[in-house]
Design an enzyme around this catalytic site. Sequence first.
Site, PDB file in Angstrom:
ATOM      1  N   TYR A 237     -20.280   3.271  12.977  1.00 44.70           N
ATOM      2  CA  TYR A 237     -20.378   2.999  11.639  1.00 44.70           C
ATOM      3  C   TYR A 237     -19.316   2.513  11.061  1.00 44.70           C
ATOM      4  CZ  TYR A 237     -22.899   4.448   7.250  1.00 44.70           C
ATOM      5  OH  TYR A 237     -23.845   4.266   6.136  1.00 44.70           O
TER       6      TYR A 237
ATOM      7  N   SER B  49       1.769   3.245  -2.578  1.00 46.41           N
ATOM      8  CA  SER B  49       1.794   4.363  -3.773  1.00 46.41           C
ATOM      9  C   SER B  49       1.464   5.770  -3.268  1.00 46.41           C
ATOM     10  CB  SER B  49       0.618   3.912  -4.781  1.00 46.41           C
ATOM     11  OG  SER B  49      -0.669   3.891  -4.155  1.00 46.41           O
TER      12      SER B  49
ATOM     13  N   SER C 148      -7.074   3.217  14.976  1.00 50.45           N
ATOM     14  CA  SER C 148      -7.487   3.578  16.203  1.00 50.45           C
ATOM     15  C   SER C 148      -8.552   2.744  16.461  1.00 50.45           C
ATOM     16  CB  SER C 148      -7.836   4.917  16.290  1.00 50.45           C
ATOM     17  OG  SER C 148      -8.717   5.683  15.631  1.00 50.45           O
TER      18      SER C 148
ATOM     19  N   GLY D  23       0.794  -1.220  -0.045  1.00 51.38           N
ATOM     20  CA  GLY D  23      -0.052  -0.061  -0.040  1.00 51.38           C
ATOM     21  C   GLY D  23       0.757   1.220  -0.057  1.00 51.38           C
TER      22      GLY D  23
END
Length: 263
Positions: A153, A16, A145, A14
């Site tokens: 949500y 980029s 976190s 990850g």
Amino acid sequence: MDLQVNDKVFLVAGASRGLGYSIAQVLAQEGAKLSIASSDADAIAGAARELQAESPAAQVQAMACDVREGASITAWVEAALRQFGRIDGLVVNAGGPPPGNFDDFDDAAWQAAFELTLLSAVRLVRAALPALRDSRGAVLMMTSSSVKEPIDYLLLSNVMRSGVSSLAKSLSRSLAGDGIRVNNLVPGIIETDRIKALAQAQATASNIEVDEQRALMQGQIPMGRFGEPLEFGRAGAFLLSPAASYITGATLVVDGGTMKTVF
């Protein structure tokens, strides 16, 4: 402080842009060799060019890798070993699952979240583990976190990222005899493109100016500002490096003091 990573080899998933890129950036500045990966071939090639422009002496391999696919992960690890001959550290990093509450998700959504966030971590470590045993290297799990304070949500992320954190703690104990350290790194609000987009979206939803939304977000941070990507990247590079040789099984939070949890 000398991080002692000169000529060591690190795989960063990850990478980029954003937080993954920031760790790769610091490692390159410190003289490490890098194999960076992303699901977007053009984006990761561009990131490699930027890293080498910033650190001309750096050796950077760019690979397209979909961390949801075991074969893609294996191909990335094998390519890194062919080019560099060793692996001294691995950054486990993948995008988070979609937001929502319990009633929003069917079995397919749970399975997709599992494969993206938790199973990808298992597969990345499994693929790199033989080389990490040879080098007595380090694993860094980039998480959220939500592993300390579940986020409303974001149910899928809360559950899957907690699994990643538990995986890291378990591996830190079982792999300590091999000299392998495993730690978690938790970002707060870091000034990345994702946070800029989030601030804009929240401002639009609240019908306020984006500067007002940013001020509201910064007001929740005791240090009164968003973190800089390099501040996060330095923390990640440190945990991966021999300078952190007696730190394993830890979860380091880089959030300007925002979280209220004691542990």
